[in-house]
Design a protein around this motif. Structure first.
Motif, PDB file in Angstrom:
ATOM      1  N   LEU A 635       0.853  -1.188   0.000  1.00  0.00           N
ATOM      2  CA  LEU A 635       0.000   0.000   0.000  1.00  0.00           C
ATOM      3  C   LEU A 635       0.888   1.237   0.000  1.00  0.00           C
ATOM      4  N   LYS A 636       1.279   1.650  -1.187  1.00  0.00           N
ATOM      5  CA  LYS A 636       2.179   2.792  -1.311  1.00  0.00           C
ATOM      6  C   LYS A 636       1.536   4.129  -0.949  1.00  0.00           C
ATOM      7  N   PRO A 637       0.198   4.317  -1.032  1.00  0.00           N
ATOM      8  CA  PRO A 637      -0.358   5.630  -0.650  1.00  0.00           C
ATOM      9  C   PRO A 637      -0.046   6.052   0.782  1.00  0.00           C
ATOM     10  N   ILE A 638       0.154   5.104   1.706  1.00  0.00           N
ATOM     11  CA  ILE A 638       0.469   5.505   3.078  1.00  0.00           C
ATOM     12  C   ILE A 638       1.930   5.214   3.398  1.00  0.00           C
ATOM     13  N   ALA A 639       2.730   5.049   2.359  1.00  0.00           N
ATOM     14  CA  ALA A 639       4.136   4.687   2.581  1.00  0.00           C
ATOM     15  C   ALA A 639       4.853   5.755   3.391  1.00  0.00           C
ATOM     16  N   PHE A 640       4.577   7.008   3.103  1.00  0.00           N
ATOM     17  CA  PHE A 640       5.268   8.065   3.833  1.00  0.00           C
ATOM     18  C   PHE A 640       4.872   8.070   5.303  1.00  0.00           C
ATOM     19  N   ASP A 641       3.587   7.834   5.596  1.00  0.00           N
ATOM     20  CA  ASP A 641       3.164   7.753   6.993  1.00  0.00           C
ATOM     21  C   ASP A 641       3.859   6.600   7.707  1.00  0.00           C
ATOM     22  N   VAL A 642       4.050   5.497   6.996  1.00  0.00           N
ATOM     23  CA  VAL A 642       4.730   4.345   7.599  1.00  0.00           C
ATOM     24  C   VAL A 642       6.200   4.664   7.842  1.00  0.00           C
ATOM     25  N   VAL A 643       6.811   5.368   6.891  1.00  0.00           N
ATOM     26  CA  VAL A 643       8.224   5.745   7.078  1.00  0.00           C
ATOM     27  C   VAL A 643       8.378   6.628   8.312  1.00  0.00           C
ATOM     28  N   ILE A 644       7.455   7.542   8.502  1.00  0.00           N
ATOM     29  CA  ILE A 644       7.510   8.393   9.701  1.00  0.00           C
ATOM     30  C   ILE A 644       7.419   7.547  10.963  1.00  0.00           C
ATOM     31  N   CYS A 645       6.542   6.553  10.960  1.00  0.00           N
ATOM     32  CA  CYS A 645       6.411   5.679  12.126  1.00  0.00           C
ATOM     33  C   CYS A 645       7.676   4.848  12.346  1.00  0.00           C
ATOM     34  N   MET A 646       8.280   4.396  11.244  1.00  0.00           N
ATOM     35  CA  MET A 646       9.550   3.674  11.385  1.00  0.00           C
ATOM     36  C   MET A 646      10.611   4.580  11.987  1.00  0.00           C
ATOM     37  N   SER A 647      10.639   5.821  11.554  1.00  0.00           N
ATOM     38  CA  SER A 647      11.613   6.753  12.123  1.00  0.00           C
ATOM     39  C   SER A 647      11.349   6.994  13.602  1.00  0.00           C
ATOM     40  N   GLN A 648      10.078   6.981  14.007  1.00  0.00           N
ATOM     41  CA  GLN A 648       9.760   7.154  15.427  1.00  0.00           C
ATOM     42  C   GLN A 648      10.251   5.969  16.251  1.00  0.00           C
ATOM     43  N   LEU A 649      10.155   4.771  15.694  1.00  0.00           N
ATOM     44  CA  LEU A 649      10.703   3.602  16.396  1.00  0.00           C
ATOM     45  C   LEU A 649      12.196   3.771  16.640  1.00  0.00           C
ATOM     46  N   PHE A 650      12.883   4.192  15.581  1.00  0.00           N
ATOM     47  CA  PHE A 650      14.331   4.375  15.725  1.00  0.00           C
ATOM     48  C   PHE A 650      14.628   5.529  16.672  1.00  0.00           C
ATOM     49  N   ASP A 651      13.871   6.623  16.566  1.00  0.00           N
ATOM     50  CA  ASP A 651      14.094   7.783  17.445  1.00  0.00           C
ATOM     51  C   ASP A 651      13.937   7.396  18.905  1.00  0.00           C
ATOM     52  N   TYR A 652      12.889   6.639  19.206  1.00  0.00           N
ATOM     53  CA  TYR A 652      12.655   6.276  20.602  1.00  0.00           C
ATOM     54  C   TYR A 652      13.736   5.335  21.117  1.00  0.00           C
ATOM     55  N   TYR A 653      14.186   4.436  20.261  1.00  0.00           N
ATOM     56  CA  TYR A 653      15.276   3.534  20.645  1.00  0.00           C
ATOM     57  C   TYR A 653      16.539   4.342  20.931  1.00  0.00           C
ATOM     58  N   LEU A 654      16.857   5.292  20.048  1.00  0.00           N
ATOM     59  CA  LEU A 654      18.049   6.112  20.236  1.00  0.00           C
ATOM     60  C   LEU A 654      17.929   6.961  21.501  1.00  0.00           C
ATOM     61  N   PHE A 655      16.761   7.583  21.696  1.00  0.00           N
ATOM     62  CA  PHE A 655      16.576   8.436  22.869  1.00  0.00           C
ATOM     63  C   PHE A 655      16.647   7.620  24.153  1.00  0.00           C
ATOM     64  N   SER A 656      16.134   6.399  24.125  1.00  0.00           N
ATOM     65  CA  SER A 656      16.173   5.550  25.311  1.00  0.00           C
ATOM     66  C   SER A 656      17.604   5.166  25.661  1.00  0.00           C
ATOM     67  N   VAL A 657      18.395   4.786  24.653  1.00  0.00           N
ATOM     68  CA  VAL A 657      19.788   4.433  24.913  1.00  0.00           C
ATOM     69  C   VAL A 657      20.536   5.637  25.486  1.00  0.00           C
ATOM     70  N   TYR A 658      20.263   6.798  24.920  1.00  0.00           N
ATOM     71  CA  TYR A 658      20.913   8.005  25.442  1.00  0.00           C
ATOM     72  C   TYR A 658      20.463   8.284  26.884  1.00  0.00           C
ATOM     73  N   SER A 659      19.168   8.168  27.146  1.00  0.00           N
ATOM     74  CA  SER A 659      18.649   8.465  28.487  1.00  0.00           C
ATOM     75  C   SER A 659      19.158   7.464  29.515  1.00  0.00           C
ATOM     76  N   PHE A 660      19.305   6.199  29.113  1.00  0.00           N
ATOM     77  CA  PHE A 660      19.730   5.172  30.050  1.00  0.00           C
ATOM     78  C   PHE A 660      21.221   5.261  30.378  1.00  0.00           C
ATOM     79  N   PHE A 661      22.052   5.531  29.356  1.00  0.00           N
ATOM     80  CA  PHE A 661      23.488   5.305  29.516  1.00  0.00           C
ATOM     81  C   PHE A 661      24.352   6.544  29.296  1.00  0.00           C
ATOM     82  N   ALA A 662      23.765   7.670  28.953  1.00  0.00           N
ATOM     83  CA  ALA A 662      24.601   8.844  28.691  1.00  0.00           C
ATOM     84  C   ALA A 662      24.274  10.017  29.591  1.00  0.00           C
ATOM     85  N   THR A 663      23.370   9.827  30.535  1.00  0.00           N
ATOM     86  CA  THR A 663      22.958  10.954  31.380  1.00  0.00           C
ATOM     87  C   THR A 663      23.268  10.715  32.857  1.00  0.00           C
ATOM     88  N   ASP A 664      24.016   9.680  33.174  1.00  0.00           N
ATOM     89  CA  ASP A 664      24.318   9.386  34.585  1.00  0.00           C
ATOM     90  C   ASP A 664      25.649   9.994  35.009  1.00  0.00           C
TER      91      ASP A 664
END
Length: 974
Positions: A635-664
């Motif tokens: 379903l290519k019509p919502i491909a861009f919306d899906v890409v945004i959601c994929m980027s959010q998965l990666f963003d949250y993973y990156l932010f979590s790693v930073y919050s867990f291990f780079a702020t202590d």
């Protein structure tokens, strides 16, 4: 003859009147004939005309009217006493009128006398001709009597019998034909049962032609009416036979029907009827399929579903029967479209054959009409493509919108998308349509479903991250995302080989990589070629090479061993090029870099498995990537919306790693020298603002606006590290193993995301590619940069640099003699680094430490040690030239021993210490310029350099000027 006789009598009478006129003594002479000298009234034309005009109208009546009686009646009706003078006056008036009328009549007679004489002569000539004709008739009758007497009665009788015989033979032939015509009804019915429509129509037309010849017989009139009824019945059955071709096309059957319509001269009408039947077939087929499932699953007969509209009927489909009903609906509609496609092929084949015949005799009127019909049929069929597809779209669209798909399982929803996407591909091949209606409907359903699904997956990811122990998940050494079930559709679609060839090319570019998407021309055959004669594209069991197979099961069997959990069998790896089994391929050079986990480790005595470093949460995110990409692929019509959601998965993973291990670690104490680049800071701020829900807004507030509530739904709560993760223990280097697994799994995730970039660019709209490129350049590329702040915490806590500063503060730098022995704090610092190296070796026995991690750890330790040297040197109150020599000796001793502890080359920030020590020898003029050029040193360090270094050999004014310069620089920094 009577007229002629009356004219002759009139002539004689006129002659007698003339003779009498010539006899003046005749007593019967008419009153209106006078000589000029004998006239009673003067000859005045005006007076005569006035007299005529004064005549009463009653005198002009018919001849039976009596004028004398009229005049006497007038006298009788007049006064009682008559006057002789009045009577005489009336008499003279009448006489005057009579004289005028007589004169007028005489003039008319004399005027028309020549024409009368001429006409009389013609009458005489006619009389002579009639007498001749009478003689001829008499002679003819005499000759006929002679002929009658010359022939015998027997001869004429013979001729009469012969003529009668001929008439009887003709009558017998006519009777035989009539008998045959009467028996054709049975034969016509037999031919209709045999579906020989052309023969039946040909026979019926011949019978009608024969009936028109014998229409003078009274029995034929009824037969003609019956034949007309039979022909109409044939047309009705022919229409039914035409409708049968809509669901199941049979070339032989369709050829009979078209031949029959051509005999009727209704080729164009047949094409109009055919399109009506196709529209009806689409509606009836869709309605009957949905009705069957609704009645089957309703379980009650109270509701009369047959009277419902199709749109309302679709709302009664239950979830369990939704996909089977959709599959049957698509199969049935495919059958209708396939029949129409075969119909067009049949006409193209026969039109090309007929075209050759028409070119041979282009002047024939029959061929001209046939050519016109062919053009009409061709245009009608071409225009009908869009109409047929529009009807199919409408039926499927109403079915899709009739049920809320948000409650479906992900695989079931992907199956629905796969069916609809396949139908849209068929529509594009059918009539080159973009299927806007289907795309709009499935887009609405997909966005609704995907938002709910993605929100659940984000919450699930948060739960995984907050419960993740950050332990190493064992996988095969050649593991990539292509080994996961969710990404097998890429291999089946041939994308792997396309990516391999594109990425191995030295001239590869993002634009060329984007061209590796699936194109219609890449398919060996279209749907109508592969499934036109047998099979159905919507069958459950399809070929393994079908790139649209999204029904691969997720996860793995519980009975399998852990080392084979995320690996595929050998047959699955056989098709994967070796360069794609690497972590990534350089897009610019096409070179395959050495795998980061196979580079030289700090512990050369131990060989680790070359498998990537990742966790169960990483695998879960990768699986989500695969599922999301399956949705984009179908379903290519919502491909861009899906890409945004994929980027959010990666963003949250990156932010979590930073919050867990780079702020202590206290950022303020090292803010000036922390490892966060501007790009990483921008990325973290963006994620925090757009994706992370503030902790103070976790409690719902009923007074919040609706928009704020909706915005909260799109955000995820701030992540918190699991209590089982120990980041404070000195023996485990403050959770170095967990930090390595977390950070390197993020880097691996970024590499896999980068591997998917060409495929992602190929499915999103061109206008949205800028977002994807920006995400890769600003977010994906920062994953490796996160190593610096994460491992900086370990380096900062593993060595007690404050203790080293205290030891350096006890050193006397104002000595008079040059020392040959370095200071004791150097040995303490080296011992701390040796302990760090040993602990690093112990951690490496449990978790492989890649070479980049090893380099970053030692780089941080060395940088912090070098800054400790400068900070200690700057703390000196007094310093002599011999003391400066001791500083250089201490630092050189440190470098010499350090080179044995690590193979990191060159030593980071070596110049930072050496340049600072050398600055002690500068003059005041050079020192001012040096201070302005070296802004990397702190105010304290510069002040110590001025007070303890050049300050020992410059005056107070110069020293105050240098201190003012340092103060000005500090203000500029603020």
């Amino acid at each position: 003859m009577k007229k002629l006789k009356s004219l002759v009598a009139l002539k004689d009478k006129l002659q007698q009147v003339g003779d009498e006129d010539r006899s003046p003594t005749s007593p019967d002479r008419p009153l209106y004939i006078y000589k000029e000298e004998e006239r009673e009234f003067p000859n005045d034309p005006l007076a005569d005309q006035e007299a005529i005009d004064s005549i009463e109208e009653v005198y002009y009546k018919d001849d039976s009217w009596d004028p004398s009686k009229h005049e006497l009646q007038k006298l009788h009706d007049g006064p009682e006493k008559l006057s002789l003078e009045d009577i005489d006056k009336d008499r003279n008036r009448l006489r005057r009128q009579l004289a005028a009328v007589s004169k007028k009549v005489s003039e008319l007679v004399l005027e028309n006398h020549p024409a009368y004489a001429q006409e009389l002569q013609r009458v005489m000539d006619l009389e002579t001709a009639l007498q001749g004709a009478n003689v001829i008739c008499i002679n003819g009758r005499r000759h006929l009597e002679i002929a009658k007497q010359g022939f015998t009665t027997a001869s004429l009788g013979l001729l009469a019998n012969q003529r009668k015989r001929s008439q009887l033979l003709g009558l017998m032939n006519s009777l035989r034909t009539i008998k045959t015509l009467q028996r054709t009804d049975v034969r016509l019915r037999e031919m209709l049962e045999e579906e020989d429509y052309p023969g039946a129509i040909q026979l019926c037309l011949e019978c009608q032609k024969a009936a028109s010849i014998f229409r003078h017989y009274s029995c034929i009139s009824d037969l003609s009416s019956k034949l007309q009824d039979t022909l109409e019945m044939i047309e009705e059955q022919l229409d039914v036979a035409l409708s049968k071709t809509c669901n199941s096309f049979d070339a032989a059957h369709y050829e009979k029907v078209q031949t029959a319509y051509r005999l009727l001269g209704k080729t164009q009408t047949a094409m109009d009827q055919l399109h009506m039947h196709y529209a009806s077939a689409i509606h009836n087929t869709a309605f009957q399929i949905v009705l069957g499932y609704v009645e089957l699953c309703s379980g009650t007969g109270d509701t009369n579903f047959q009277k419902m509209q199709y749109k309302d009927l679709c709302t009664h489909i239950i979830t369990e029967s939704y996909i089977p009903c959709l599959m049957d609906l698509c199969k049935a509609l495919w059958g209708v479209m396939n029949s129409y496609h075969k119909t067009m092929q049949w006409h193209e084949l026969h039109d090309s054959t007929n075209q050759e015949t028409a070119e041979a005799d282009a002047t024939s009127s029959i061929n001209i009409e046939a050519t016109f019909n062919q053009r009409y049929v061709k245009q009608k069929l071409e225009h009908g493509l869009a109409r047929i597809w529009q009807d199919v779209q409408q039926k499927v669209k109403l079915y899709l919108l009739g049920t809320d798909l948000s409650v479906f399982k992900f695989d079931d929803f992907l199956h629905v998308l796969d069916l609809v996407n396949k139908l849209m591909l068929i529509g594009e091949e059918f009539c080159n349509s973009k299927s806007e209606g289907l795309q709009d409907s499935i887009r609405k359903q997909s966005i609704n479903y995907f938002k709910n699904y993605h929100r659940s997956r984000m919450d699930e990811l948060r739960m995984f991250l907050e419960n993740e122990a950050w332990e190493l998940c064992p996988v095969k050494s050649n593991f990539t995302i292509l080994n996961l079930q969710e990404f097998k559709f890429l291999r089946r679609s041939g994308l792997v080989k396309k990516l391999s060839s594109a990425m191995s090319s030295p001239q590869s570019s993002p634009a060329k990589l984007a061209e590796t998407r699936d194109r219609p021309g890449d398919a060996p055959q279209g749907f109508f070629v592969r499934y036109g004669d047998h099979g159905n594209p919507f069958d459950v069991h399809q070929d393994e090479d079908d790139g649209e197979d999204v029904m691969a099961t997720n996860g793995y069997d519980e009975d399998e061993k852990e080392e084979n959990t995320y690996a595929d069998d050998d047959s699955d790896d056989s098709d994967v090029p070796e360069e794609l089994k690497q972590d990534f391929v350089d897009e610019k050079t096409g070179e395959t870099p050495v795998r980061r986990d196979s580079r030289k480790k700090y512990d050369k005595s131990r060989k680790f498995n070359n498998a990537p470093i990742l966790t169960n949460t990483t695998l879960n995110v990768l699986r989500l990537f695969g599922k999301y990409m399956q949705m984009m692929n179908v379903l290519k019509p919502i491909a861009f919306d899906v890409v945004i959601c994929m980027s959010q998965l990666f963003d949250y993973y990156l932010f979590s790693v930073y919050s867990f291990f780079a702020t202590d670690l206290d950022l303020q104490s090292a803010a000036a020298d922390w490892g966060l680049s501007n790009k990483l800071k921008t990325t973290l701020k963006r994620i925090n603002d757009n994706l992370i829900l503030p902790e103070d807004s976790m409690m719902p507030n009923l007074q919040q606006p609706v928009q704020q509530v909706e915005d909260r739904k799109d955000k995820v709560p701030f992540p918190h590290v699991s209590p089982v993760v120990d980041l404070t223990g000195t023996q485990n280097l403050y959770g170095l193993a967990e930090r390595v697994v977390a950070t390197e799994s993020l880097v691996f995730l970024a590499d896999q995301f980068e591997f998917l970039q060409p495929q992602l660019e190929s499915v999103i709209p061109p206008a949205k590619k800028a977002f994807l490129q920006q995400f890769y350049s600003q977010t994906i590329s920062t994953a490796s940069e996160l190593r610096r702040p994460v491992y900086r915490v370990v380096a900062a806590k593993s060595v007690v640099y404050d203790h080293i500063l205290q030891l350096m503060a006890n050193v006397k730098w104002d000595i008079k003699d040059i020392m040959s022995q370095h200071s004791s704090y150097v040995d303490v610092l080296l011992r701390e680094l040796q302990v760090f190296s040993n602990k690093l070796d112990q951690v490496g026995r449990h978790v492989p430490i890649p070479q980049p991690v090893y380099n970053v750890l030692w780089e941080h330790c060395i940088r912090l040690a070098n800054r400790t040297f400068v900070e200690g040197f700057a703390s000196a109150k007094k310093c002599s030239n011999e003391g400066r020599a001791l500083m250089q000796l201490d630092f050189q001793q440190f470098l010499m021993k350090l080179e044995k502890l690590t193979d990191l080359r060159p030593i980071p920030d070596r110049e930072f210490v050496e340049v600072y020590v050398k600055a002690y020898y500068l003059t005041d003029a050079d020192m001012e310029r040096w201070i302005r050029d070296h802004r990397e040193y702190s105010t304290k360090q510069l002040t110590g350099l001025v007070m303890c270094g050049v300050g020992s050999h410059i005056n107070k004014k110069a020293r105050q000027r240098l201190l003012a310069t340092i103060e000005d620089m500090e203000k500029l920094k603020r």
